[in-house]
Enzyme design. Structure first.
Site, PDB file in Angstrom:
ATOM      1  CG  ASP A 166      17.102 -15.416  -6.604  1.00  0.00           C
ATOM      2  OD1 ASP A 166      16.360 -15.362  -5.724  1.00  0.00           O
ATOM      3  OD2 ASP A 166      18.508 -15.752  -6.329  1.00  0.00           O
TER       4      ASP A 166
ATOM      5  CD  GLU B 118      17.423 -15.298  -0.328  1.00  0.00           C
ATOM      6  OE1 GLU B 118      17.552 -16.248   0.042  1.00  0.00           O
ATOM      7  OE2 GLU B 118      17.870 -14.425  -1.159  1.00  0.00           O
TER       8      GLU B 118
ATOM      9  CG  ASP C 277      14.382 -18.078  -2.917  1.00  0.00           C
ATOM     10  OD1 ASP C 277      14.446 -17.640  -4.252  1.00  0.00           O
ATOM     11  OD2 ASP C 277      14.840 -17.613  -2.041  1.00  0.00           O
TER      12      ASP C 277
HETATM   13 CO    CO Z   1      19.476 -15.658  -4.684  1.00  0.00          CO
HETATM   14 ZN    ZN Z   2      16.138 -16.083  -3.988  1.00  0.00          ZN
END
Ligand code: CO
Ligand code: ZN
Length: 349
Positions: free
Chosen positions: A175, A205, A228
């Site tokens: 991530d 983010e 994502d």
């Molecule tokens: Co995240």
């Molecule tokens: Zn993410």
């Protein structure tokens, strides 16, 4: 799979606001593939022209930042107190090796909680839940040395390298580096396209979709696609109803999360493309979480938005884990979409 690129992206370090290492990798990878510029917040815009003057603008967004920490205080014994950046579960912070990134380079450290050793705990103390405030970092220096080497604001990241296990790849910060990987590889793979592509490696983010909001505002795209990770809860102890996605079942086509309802006509477009090109895929309904698309969707009176997800186990831990086949499916699907995006009619009657 380009394992070398995935390794470089996941083993690089960059918390929200300090994404420089990742930006350098993306810039190098896309040299000659796109025109590039960095905006004032630090997001890297990679632009490829469309067909003709009135070409629609397609914005892609994959975030460069990872969850981590910054130093907030150095005490007289040299212990560092930490400010979490992003959504940490204190249970996942216990007994981690970390790196402290100073102006003169990286220091080794261990992240520990302020608790007595197990031998000394009463049952009541042992059952007390931990919070992020209970943790500190030991870098092995006394107060004077620590204060010379470390400054408040220095970033702290997890000490993990990419590991292949069976069909899976595991590391810190899949991530969202695996999505940065997908964006890069899809751009290389996409052949002719009619839309003007703005592929943005976004910043910040994890602390509230901030870089994407700024970039989306500047670009004013006609279509926005975030890339994502999403939860793959297909592990022992969880009900199949709560799996969200499963590793090995292919690219995840998001229908919703708590930041957006994906534009139904883009969802359909992706689903049709996946079927037509025989790309393994699964549908995703996520009752939590959010992505850059959630921030871009509401700009300029509304922008048709969507998120392509990479199924990931153990999100927001040091062992974020993906399936190589799913990653390849995401690359393939995104490449086919870039080629096909100009055909999308996302207007309502
Ligand atoms: Co995240
Ligand atoms: Zn993410």
């Amino acid at each position: 799979m380009n394992v070398d690129l995935l390794r470089r992206l996941t083993e690089a370090h960059g918390v929200s606001g300090q994404e420089d290492q990742i930006r350098a990798i993306v810039r190098k990878e896309l040299e000659g593939v796109c025109e590039m510029r960095t905006d004032t917040m630090g997001s890297l815009h990679c632009v490829r022209p469309g067909k003709g003057k009135g070409a629609k603008k397609l914005m892609l967004a994959a975030h460069m930042d990872e969850i981590g920490f910054m130093v907030k205080f150095i005490d007289d014994k040299g212990f560092l107190r930490i400010q979490p950046l992003g959504g940490w579960d204190p249970r996942q912070m216990a007994s981690q090796r970390v790196f402290v990134h100073t102006k003169d380079g990286m220091l080794n450290g261990v992240m520990m909680s302020s608790t007595k050793p197990k031998h000394m705990l009463t049952p009541d103390e042992a059952n007390r839940p931990l919070t992020t405030d209970n943790f500190f970092v030991d870098i092995g220096f006394d107060g004077d040395k620590a204060k010379k080497r470390v400054r408040p604001g220095d970033m702290i990241t997890m000490n993990r390298t990419l590991q292949q296990m069976g069909d899976l790849f595991t590391c810190k910060c899949m991530d969202d580096r695996v999505a940065v990987y997908v964006m890069i590889e899809a751009l290389k793979k996409a052949k002719k396209h009619e839309v003007e592509v703005h592929a943005v490696a976004t910043v910040q983010e994890e602390i509230g979709l901030r870089g994407a909001a700024a970039s989306g505002s500047a670009i004013q795209p006609d279509i926005a696609i975030a890339i994502d990770v999403t939860l793959a809860n297909d592990i022992p102890g969880l009900d199949p109803m709560d799996y969200i996605t499963q590793l090995g079942d292919g690219a995840a086509i998001k229908i919703m999360d708590s930041s957006l309802i994906c534009h139904p006509k883009i969802v359909e477009h992706f689903r049709t493309l996946a079927e037509k090109n025989k790309i393994k895929h699964q549908m995703e309904v996520l009752p939590f979480g959010g992505t850059d698309a959630g921030a871009i969707q509401r700009l300029h009176g509304g922008i048709p938005s969507f998120t392509l997800s990479i199924p990931t186990r153990y999100i927001h831990t040091v062992n974020e884990t993906v399936h190589g086949g799913d990653v390849d499916a995401c690359v393939e699907l995104l490449a086919r979409y870039i080629e096909d995006a100009h055909k999308g009619d996302y207007t309502y009657a």
